[in-house]
Design an enzyme around this catalytic site. Structure first.
Site, PDB file in Angstrom:
ATOM      1  N   HIS A 257      33.210  41.414  48.702  1.00 19.09           N
ATOM      2  CA  HIS A 257      34.029  41.549  47.501  1.00 19.09           C
ATOM      3  C   HIS A 257      33.631  42.782  46.685  1.00 19.09           C
ATOM      4  O   HIS A 257      32.480  42.946  46.281  1.00 19.09           O
ATOM      5  CB  HIS A 257      34.007  40.287  46.641  1.00 19.09           C
ATOM      6  CG  HIS A 257      34.496  39.098  47.430  1.00 19.09           C
ATOM      7  ND1 HIS A 257      34.281  37.811  47.059  1.00 19.09           N
ATOM      8  CD2 HIS A 257      35.223  39.049  48.591  1.00 19.09           C
ATOM      9  CE1 HIS A 257      34.831  37.002  47.966  1.00 19.09           C
ATOM     10  NE2 HIS A 257      35.408  37.743  48.901  1.00 19.09           N
ATOM     11  N   ASP A 259      34.350  43.650  43.711  1.00 23.55           N
ATOM     12  CA  ASP A 259      34.257  43.632  42.246  1.00 23.55           C
ATOM     13  C   ASP A 259      32.844  43.517  41.695  1.00 23.55           C
ATOM     14  O   ASP A 259      32.656  43.341  40.487  1.00 23.55           O
ATOM     15  CB  ASP A 259      35.203  42.577  41.643  1.00 23.55           C
ATOM     16  CG  ASP A 259      35.119  41.243  42.349  1.00 23.55           C
ATOM     17  OD1 ASP A 259      34.193  41.041  43.140  1.00 23.55           O
ATOM     18  OD2 ASP A 259      36.008  40.400  42.099  1.00 23.55           O
TER      19      ASP A 259
END
Ligand code: ABU
Length: 379
Positions: A257, A259
């Site tokens: 991921h 983020d």
């Protein structure tokens, strides 16, 4: 008939079940336009992920050991309760700011399911960001590689069908087979200084939606232990010539991921993780953007929170932009709160540390389905 127009010969349309829509119910092109509607995850029925090498290679130290011992059991109430209190507070905060909050259905994730060659129990629907990607007026269901997340989008289907009836585009990448050929049996997490490698082969396209972030016509992605090159290529062809995909090289040894590696905060401002990102290796398109280096995360003293977190320490970066100024940040992360102020943002504090045991923080726990804005080029 025009593309995406409703077929009024359809009996459902005659019955008023389909509504032609001028403005789509789904509209979100970037991470910062004013937020109007958002899906927020749930903790009901949360179950410890079933054992699989693609799961354990992505979970930090002790949590991976605990996960393999307790795989398939429900999360204990003493973990759910404090996280649920924080989640309720987060939802109340969003609603108090006039944002429409949609929720998935509760699911008994302990129920086993499977496909040819494998079976698993579920996980939870705490993080809609992982399983669905919103690009403009389209929601794309991701072909996830954790077997326990195979049907995760089903708990959002009532919402997806509602958006579809009201004009949104809805698609799903081909369901992967998730047979052994997808996973490298010799994979081990690279040691410091070793080249980054991934557990996934290119047997079939897989990706998690949370490996992508959106800046209008340009999207950024990382390769990870849940996103292979074929998955990126599938998305590139699916989105077509209107969009460009740019790879961010992450030095995270077990990437999953984007983020906590980079997060675009508004036009011209990119938050980066100094441990995972070499600024000199950023795509040239970002050269004119200000690179905001995330401060060292404030350490979490609570040993149990550390032991049970499914995430790395850089979850301090996992913030949610409400518009180009306001950003939701955990007040534990004082350095991040101060940095946001220094950079000209307005941090809104919201406690959320217990959610890490379920896979994320504010960015992961949400899927911004409607922001006030349109498709633009920012580079
Ligand atoms: N799902 C976001 C967490 C990523 C990380 O642990 O760095």
């Amino acid at each position: 008939m025009k593309p995406h127009a409703v077929d009024f010969a359809n009996s459902a349309a005659k019955d008023g079940e389909l509504e032609p829509s001028v403005a789509s119910s789904v509209n979100s092109y970037n991470e910062w336009d004013p937020l109007e509607e958002v899906i927020v995850g749930r903790l009901d029925g949360a179950t410890i992920p079933s054992d699989h090498p693609v799961v354990s290679c992505n979970i930090p130290g002790w949590a991976a050991r605990a996960q393999s011992v307790f795989a398939g059991f429900r999360y204990p109430t003493f973990m759910i309760e404090p996280a649920q209190r924080e989640l309720d507070g987060f939802v109340a905060l969003l609603e108090s700011l006039g944002i429409v909050v949609r929720r998935p259905e509760p699911v008994d994730f302990r129920k086993p399911f499977g496909a040819p060659g494998w079976s698993s129990r579920g996980f939870c629907n705490s993080c809609p960001r992982d399983s669905m990607l919103v690009v403009g007026n389209e929601i794309i269901e991701a072909p996830m590689s954790w077997p326990c997340r195979y049907f995760e989008t089903h708990s959002y289907r009532a919402i997806l069908k509602d958006y579809f009836r009201r004009g949104a585009r809805w698609s799903a990448a081909p369901k992967p087979q998730l047979t052994n050929e997808l996973f490298n049996p010799r994979f081990r997490i690279p040691e410091k200084g070793e080249p980054i490698s991934y557990i996934l082969t290119e047997f079939e396209p897989v990706f998690d939606a949370a490996d992508f972030v959106r800046c209008g016509r340009d999207l950024f992605f990382i390769r990870s232990n849940v996103t292979n090159a074929s998955g990126v290529e599938w998305l590139r062809r699916h989105l077509g010539d209107d969009y460009r995909l740019h790879q961010i090289e992450s030095r995270c040894p077990n990437p999953m991921h984007i983020d906590t590696t980079i997060l675009p905060l508004r036009p011209g401002k990119l938050l980066i993780n100094p441990e995972y990102v070499d600024v000199d290796l950023l795509p040239p398109i970002l050269k004119k953007w200000d690179i905001l280096v995330a401060p060292e995360p404030d350490p979490i003293a609570d040993r149990f929170l550390n032991l049970t977190s499914l995430c790395g320490k850089w979850l301090s970066m996992n913030v949610l932009m409400l518009d180009e100024k306001r950003v939701i940040v955990d007040p534990h992360h004082k350095a991040m709160m101060r940095a946001m102020e220094k950079w000209g943002f307005e941090p809104i504090p919201c406690e959320f540390l217990h959610y890490a045991a379920f896979g994320g923080a504010f960015h992961c726990a949400t899927l911004d389905t409607r922001r006030r804005g349109k498709l633009e080029t920012y580079f």
